[in-house]
Structure formats: structure tokens, C-alpha cells
Design a protein around this motif. Structure first.
Motif, PDB file in Angstrom:
ATOM      1  N   GLY A 191       0.791  -1.223   0.000  1.00 22.67           N
ATOM      2  CA  GLY A 191       0.000   0.000   0.000  1.00 22.67           C
ATOM      3  C   GLY A 191       0.817   1.264   0.000  1.00 22.67           C
ATOM      4  O   GLY A 191       0.276   2.368  -0.061  1.00 22.67           O
TER       5      GLY A 191
ATOM      6  N   SER B 198      -6.206  -0.686  -6.167  1.00 23.94           N
ATOM      7  CA  SER B 198      -7.523  -0.183  -5.769  1.00 23.94           C
ATOM      8  C   SER B 198      -8.642  -1.200  -5.992  1.00 23.94           C
ATOM      9  O   SER B 198      -9.676  -1.143  -5.325  1.00 23.94           O
TER      10      SER B 198
ATOM     11  N   ARG C 244      -9.334  -3.065  -2.851  1.00 23.14           N
ATOM     12  CA  ARG C 244     -10.013  -2.199  -1.876  1.00 23.14           C
ATOM     13  C   ARG C 244     -11.483  -2.013  -2.247  1.00 23.14           C
ATOM     14  O   ARG C 244     -12.357  -2.011  -1.367  1.00 23.14           O
ATOM     15  N   ARG C 245     -11.762  -1.870  -3.521  1.00 23.44           N
ATOM     16  CA  ARG C 245     -13.164  -1.717  -3.944  1.00 23.44           C
ATOM     17  C   ARG C 245     -13.979  -2.958  -3.616  1.00 23.44           C
ATOM     18  O   ARG C 245     -15.169  -2.878  -3.320  1.00 23.44           O
TER      19      ARG C 245
ATOM     20  N   HIS D 293      -8.963  -4.122   2.862  1.00 21.02           N
ATOM     21  CA  HIS D 293      -8.405  -2.820   3.207  1.00 21.02           C
ATOM     22  C   HIS D 293      -7.139  -2.901   4.059  1.00 21.02           C
ATOM     23  O   HIS D 293      -6.686  -1.893   4.589  1.00 21.02           O
ATOM     24  N   GLU D 294      -6.552  -4.072   4.199  1.00 26.13           N
ATOM     25  CA  GLU D 294      -5.341  -4.211   5.016  1.00 26.13           C
ATOM     26  C   GLU D 294      -4.137  -3.579   4.301  1.00 26.13           C
ATOM     27  O   GLU D 294      -4.089  -3.521   3.070  1.00 26.13           O
ATOM     28  N   PHE D 295      -3.174  -3.116   5.095  1.00 23.86           N
ATOM     29  CA  PHE D 295      -1.952  -2.555   4.524  1.00 23.86           C
ATOM     30  C   PHE D 295      -0.800  -2.778   5.493  1.00 23.86           C
ATOM     31  O   PHE D 295      -1.006  -3.073   6.670  1.00 23.86           O
TER      32      PHE D 295
END
Length: 354
Positions: free
Chosen positions: A245, A322, A325-326, A330-332
Motif C-alpha cells: 500500500g 484499488s 479495496r473496492r 483494506h489491510e496494509f
């Protein structure tokens, strides 16, 4: 399949950086049993057992895997190295085909096959490629085993009741020795040699690579993303770029790595590690004895050819993350912290001197 129903994962390539970290993640989840497959096998535990098999041997694969009726998810992370890109296609496609041919007839509850790929799909190994790379980008001229493998799954899935997903990480970093693609081990051993010899830490790659923009993928993060994509219905039959990310340049990170090892960072100097490190096995063996390190062979801790490959990227190397994420992932991971965490782990395991 009910979300809380016990699932059985068959992890192909169990002893690699990717497969090993995936098994470690799955073993911590309450509703998974795990079967690991590799040529060397492994040490079984409460909910993880290992099967040794050479997947290049179709008959041996059927004998070892055809009784696994409980498998619900197949995670494919195996890799066979070869001298040229064209030569990679036959063995790597054959291993996947042999695994699926062996497992599918008996595994009536098979729901998903997960394929580990990489940025080779975008031609990243050939030279400067379009960045940020997107999953929808046009394919390049073959040969490319990642694409051949995906096309095989696409064709097979149309005849079966299971779905597939493809994970596309950048350079994967984590614990795992005896692997031909372990950048963290390359850096850790290279820095340890530099300290032992009383010299500063120099970036050994191409001059342009020192300032190129790139990204990495933490093996633990990739494991989470792999299980997510395999169990989230909306991810069926999709490919996802997975990276930490953040972006970085070696010119900024290298001095920090040098400081971690208590070294000065001198000016970069192009230096093929595959050649320069060829005579360092006696030094390694001496360090193992004097510092009481774990008795890993020099071959197990050195991936110099892969280091030369990565440090030779004098062009930007990153993808668009992305899409994942969409779809809900959402991990980073902070890349600098990732490297230092892996180096700490190497020290605690006695791989490199503390």
C-alpha cells in the motif's frame, strides 16, 4: 457452503515464503484444516498435515492426492525455476494441471482454486512496463507461465462447480529459507557479510534502480488477502493486485537498512551478487560456527540471482491496488517496518547474528 462450516485447504508449495505464511495464517483460523504439499513434506501439527510429492510426476501426484475428498479450497503457490522464461512454462503449468487432475475427481466439496501469480503477467520481468499496472491491462506476447496457468483454470472452471481467483503480489517478503526468491534474506545476509568484513553497505544494483519507484508485498498480508479472495463470493473468477500500500525508493530506504545493521551506507556500486558472493560460503560457515547460528546451509540462505534481478529494475515497478479495496480488502503494511520486522525475526531465529 456455510461461512462457519469447517473448510479444508490444500496448500501447494507449502515450504515456500508464500505457502508457508499462508499455512501459518490458516492454522490460526478456527474453521480451517490444512494440508500442505511440497516435495520435502513437513512436520505435521494439530490441524496441519503435510504430504510429500513431486508434482512434476503425474502418477505420483494422483497416488498422493487422489484420496483427499475433504478438500474445499486449493491454494496453488508452487514454483519451479528454470534458466529461461520460455522454459518456465512447461513445468509450472504441468504441476498445476497434475494437482488439479489428482484432487478434483475426489474432492466433491471443492469450491475454489486460488492461483498465485505476480507482475510477470504485466511483462514486468521484460523491462519498463505500464505503471500503475491494472488487472484489466492487455496481456503481452507469450511465453508466460502465469497466463498459461490462469487460462487453464478459466477453461477448467467452466466445466466444474468451483470458482477461481488470481493473486498478483509484488516481491513477496517474509520468513522462508531454501527459496529462490527471498529478497529479505538476500539483504540480511549481504548486510551481515558487509558488517563482518568491516565495509559499508553499498546498493549493488543498477544505477537507475537506486531511484526507481517500487513496492513490496508482505507475506502475512498476502496470506490474509488470499484467504479473503477465496472465501468472498464477489471475488469469484477475479484477479487482484496485492501490495503493501506504500511506494518507496531504495535511495531512501537503503541508508535506513544500513543503520539497522549498524553500518554506514556508501555510494551505490553496481556489483553482480551472483558472482561476488560465489566465494563467500567459507565466510558463512565460519559465521555460523562463531555466532552459534542455526545450521542452515549457504544455499538455503542465499538467493543472489534473485537479488540481482530485483536490484536491476532501473524502471518503476508498481501496480494499482484499488480493485482489492473496492471489493473489500483494506489491510496494509508499512514497507520499512516490514523489512525491520523480518530482520528481527531472522535474528531471533538465529539465521543472522544479533
Amino acid at each position: 457452503m456455510n461461512a462457519n462450516e469447517t473448510k479444508t485447504a490444500l496448500v501447494i508449495g507449502a515450504n515456500g515464503v508464500i505457502g508457508g505464511n499462508l499455512i501459518e495464517h490458516l492454522a490460526k483460523l478456527p474453521d480451517w484444516n490444512v494440508i500442505g504439499v511440497s516435495r520435502r513434506g513437513g512436520e505435521s501439527s494439530k490441524n496441519v498435515r503435510y504430504i510429500p510429492v513431486d508434482l512434476l510426476d503425474a502418477d505420483a501426484s494422483k497416488e498422493a492426492l487422489s484420496g483427499l475428498s475433504e478438500v474445499t479450497h486449493l491454494f496453488y503457490a508452487a514454483y519451479q525455476d528454470r534458466p529461461t522464461w520460455a522454459e518456465l512454462v512447461q513445468p509450472n503449468l504441468a504441476m498445476l494441471v497434475n494437482a488439479v487432475d489428482a484432487v478434483e475427481p475426489a474432492a466433491r466439496r471443492l469450491r475454489h482454486i486460488s492461483l498465485m501469480q505476480g507482475y510477470k503477467v504485466y511483462g514486468a520481468h521484460l523491462g519498463p512496463f505500464k505503471t500503475p499496472a491494472k488487472e484489466s491491462d492487455d496481456r503481452h506476447m507469450p511465453p508466460e507461465f502465469n497466463i498459461e496457468q490462469q487460462q487453464f483454470l478459466e477453461r477448467r472452471a467452466k466445466k466444474s462447480g468451483w470458482t477461481w481467483s488470481a493473486l498478483r503480489p509484488s516481491v513477496v517478503c517474509g520468513f522462508g529459507l531454501g527459496n529462490p526468491m527471498n529478497l529479505a534474506a538476500v539483504i540480511a545476509v549481504y548486510a551481515s557479510f558487509s558488517k563482518e568484513l568491516g565495509i559499508p553497505l553499498r546498493f549493488p544494483g543498477k544505477p537507475g534502480a537506486y531511484r526507481s519507484l517500487l513496492e513490496m508485498t508482505d507475506a502475512g498480508l498476502l496470506a490474509k488477502a488470499t484467504v479473503w479472495a477465496a472465501t468472498e463470493p464477489s471475488c469469484a473468477n477475479q484477479a487482484f493486485n496485492i501490495a503493501n500500500g506504500d511506494l518507496f525508493r531504495w535511495s531512501e530506504l537503503w541508508p535506513k537498512i544500513a543503520a539497522y545493521f549498524g553500518l554506514e551506507a556508501a555510494d551505490p556500486l553496481p556489483m553482480p551478487l551472483g558472482e561476488t558472493m560465489r566465494d563467500k560460503e567459507p565466510l558463512w560457515n565460519d559465521m555460523v560456527e562463531r555466532y552459534g547460528l542455526a545450521p542452515f546451509s549457504y544455499a538455503d540462505v542465499s538467493s543472489w540471482g534473485f537479488g540481482d534481478f530485483v536490484f536491476g529494475w532501473d524502471y518503476d515497478f508498481f501496480a494499482d491496488g484499488s480493485k482489492a479495496r473496492r471489493f473489500g480488502f483494506h489491510e496494509f503494511v508499512d514497507t520499512e517496518a516490514m523489512f525491520f520486522g523480518i530482520f528481527d525475526d531472522f535474528r531471533q531465529r538465529g539465521i543472522i547474528p544479533a
